[in-house]
Design a protein around this motif. Structure first.
Motif, short mmCIF file in Angstrom:
data_model
loop_
_atom_site.label_atom_id
_atom_site.label_comp_id
_atom_site.label_asym_id
_atom_site.label_seq_id
_atom_site.Cartn_x
_atom_site.Cartn_y
_atom_site.Cartn_z
N VAL A 140 0.83 -1.20 0.00
CA VAL A 140 0.00 0.00 0.00
C VAL A 140 0.87 1.26 0.00
N ALA A 141 1.93 1.22 0.80
CA ALA A 141 2.85 2.36 0.85
C ALA A 141 3.52 2.57 -0.49
N ALA A 142 3.90 1.48 -1.16
CA ALA A 142 4.55 1.59 -2.47
C ALA A 142 3.61 2.21 -3.49
N VAL A 143 2.34 1.80 -3.45
CA VAL A 143 1.37 2.37 -4.38
C VAL A 143 1.21 3.87 -4.13
N LYS A 144 1.12 4.27 -2.86
CA LYS A 144 0.94 5.70 -2.58
C LYS A 144 2.17 6.49 -3.01
N ARG A 145 3.35 5.94 -2.77
CA ARG A 145 4.57 6.64 -3.20
C ARG A 145 4.60 6.79 -4.72
N MET A 146 4.19 5.72 -5.44
CA MET A 146 4.20 5.78 -6.89
C MET A 146 3.18 6.80 -7.41
N VAL A 147 2.02 6.84 -6.79
CA VAL A 147 1.01 7.82 -7.19
C VAL A 147 1.55 9.24 -6.98
N ARG A 148 2.21 9.45 -5.83
CA ARG A 148 2.77 10.77 -5.53
C ARG A 148 3.86 11.14 -6.53
N THR A 149 4.74 10.19 -6.83
CA THR A 149 5.82 10.44 -7.78
C THR A 149 5.27 10.75 -9.16
N SER A 150 4.28 9.97 -9.60
CA SER A 150 3.72 10.17 -10.93
C SER A 150 3.00 11.51 -11.03
N ASP A 151 2.35 11.92 -9.96
CA ASP A 151 1.63 13.19 -9.96
C ASP A 151 2.57 14.36 -10.08
N ARG A 152 3.77 14.22 -9.56
CA ARG A 152 4.71 15.34 -9.50
C ARG A 152 5.76 15.32 -10.60
N SER A 153 5.74 14.30 -11.45
CA SER A 153 6.79 14.14 -12.44
C SER A 153 6.24 14.16 -13.85
N ASP A 154 7.11 14.41 -14.81
CA ASP A 154 6.72 14.20 -16.19
C ASP A 154 6.61 12.69 -16.45
N ARG A 155 6.00 12.31 -17.56
CA ARG A 155 5.72 10.90 -17.81
C ARG A 155 6.99 10.06 -17.85
N ALA A 156 8.05 10.56 -18.50
CA ALA A 156 9.27 9.77 -18.62
C ALA A 156 9.88 9.51 -17.24
N SER A 157 9.93 10.53 -16.40
CA SER A 157 10.49 10.36 -15.06
C SER A 157 9.63 9.42 -14.23
N ALA A 158 8.31 9.55 -14.38
CA ALA A 158 7.40 8.67 -13.64
C ALA A 158 7.58 7.22 -14.07
N MET A 159 7.75 6.99 -15.37
CA MET A 159 7.94 5.63 -15.87
C MET A 159 9.30 5.08 -15.44
N ASP A 160 10.32 5.92 -15.38
CA ASP A 160 11.62 5.47 -14.86
C ASP A 160 11.48 4.97 -13.43
N ALA A 161 10.78 5.74 -12.61
CA ALA A 161 10.57 5.33 -11.22
C ALA A 161 9.74 4.06 -11.14
N ALA A 162 8.71 3.98 -11.99
CA ALA A 162 7.85 2.80 -11.98
C ALA A 162 8.62 1.55 -12.40
N GLU A 163 9.48 1.69 -13.37
CA GLU A 163 10.30 0.56 -13.82
C GLU A 163 11.18 0.04 -12.68
N GLN A 164 11.77 0.95 -11.93
CA GLN A 164 12.64 0.55 -10.83
C GLN A 164 11.84 -0.14 -9.73
N VAL A 165 10.67 0.40 -9.41
CA VAL A 165 9.83 -0.23 -8.39
C VAL A 165 9.37 -1.62 -8.84
N ASN A 166 9.07 -1.75 -10.12
CA ASN A 166 8.66 -3.05 -10.66
C ASN A 166 9.76 -4.08 -10.47
N VAL A 167 11.00 -3.70 -10.77
CA VAL A 167 12.14 -4.61 -10.59
C VAL A 167 12.31 -4.99 -9.13
#
Length: 248
Positions: free
Chosen positions: A206-233
């Protein structure tokens, strides 16, 4: 834990309820209550025993917003700056902790009180709930509430809701993230149900989802996807380690 007799703290089953208890003042947010509530949200975010935070109010409604009697006494620049900073910290707090925050709204949520409800991850609104930003009626620019309502509703809806100062129902506003209950439905029961549902999921996910939502909201799409890729790994590796431990 904050020290303020107008803020009740109730714990149970991993859920912390922070209840504004200033009904004679319509749960108006004065400086002391703002500080106590901000600290309480931050404390809940840091407490490993707490999984979900609920914000609620006693009496006739959730909160009438900033305490107008207090703000009327502000005459100096340092006082205005201090008040604005305290309110900003409060409105930022629900989004900054990695735990879900649910607003339980009944009666009214106005001005900063409405902005606080919209700053939460979910706002459960009773059928009788009335929302609004009446600052314009008091010749006040609703500056601190603008970023939150723009993020929730978009610029065109935000302007319409803010510029005329009218009061509206949650259904009329059609703001994403508002759960509008049918007449007769119990807001406390619905909030508790949603909180328990979240408690049932692993806290770290749940914490990871909230952090990802926060990151995506504050970032451009490329940066958000970079962060999402790392969390996925990281998540897949965590699951692989857990599987190996179970097999061993």
């Amino acid at each position: 834990m904050p020290v303020d007799d107008r803020l009740r703290v109730e714990d149970g089953d991993g859920i912390r309820r922070l209840v504004l208890d200033r009904p004679q003042a319509r749960n108006a947010l004065d400086g002391a209550l703002v500080a106590a509530l901000t600290q309480a949200i931050e404390d809940a975010g840091a407490d490993p025993e707490i999984r979900v935070v609920v914000l609620a109010g006693t009496g006739a409604g959730f909160s009438a917003g900033a305490d107008l009697k207090e703000t009327a006494r502000i005459t100096e620049a340092f006082e205005a700056a201090s008040h604005a900073h305290r309110m900003r910290r409060l409105l930022d707090a629900p989004g900054e902790i990695d735990k879900p925050v649910i607003a339980e709204v009944h009666g009214f949520a106005l001005g900063a009180g409405c902005a606080l409800a919209l700053a939460c991850d979910v706002a459960v609104c009773a059928a009788d709930a009335r929302l609004g930003f009446p600052e314009m009626r008091h010749a006040v620019v609703p500056a601190l509430v603008v970023p939150g309502i723009v993020r929730r509703a978009g610029p065109l809806v935000a302007f319409d809701l803010l510029a005329n100062g009218r009061i509206f129902t949650a259904a009329e506003a059609q703001i994403p993230g508002l759960v509008v209950l049918p007449p007769g439905a119990d807001a406390v029961a619905e909030t508790t149900r949603r909180a328990a549902e979240l408690v049932g999921h692993p806290a770290e996910l749940v914490a990871a989802v909230k952090r990802m939502v926060r990151t995506s909201d504050r970032s451009d799409r490329a940066s958000a996807m970079d962060a999402a890729e790392q969390v996925n790994v990281e998540n897949r590796l965590r699951r692989a380690r857990a599987t190996r431990q179970d097999e061993g």
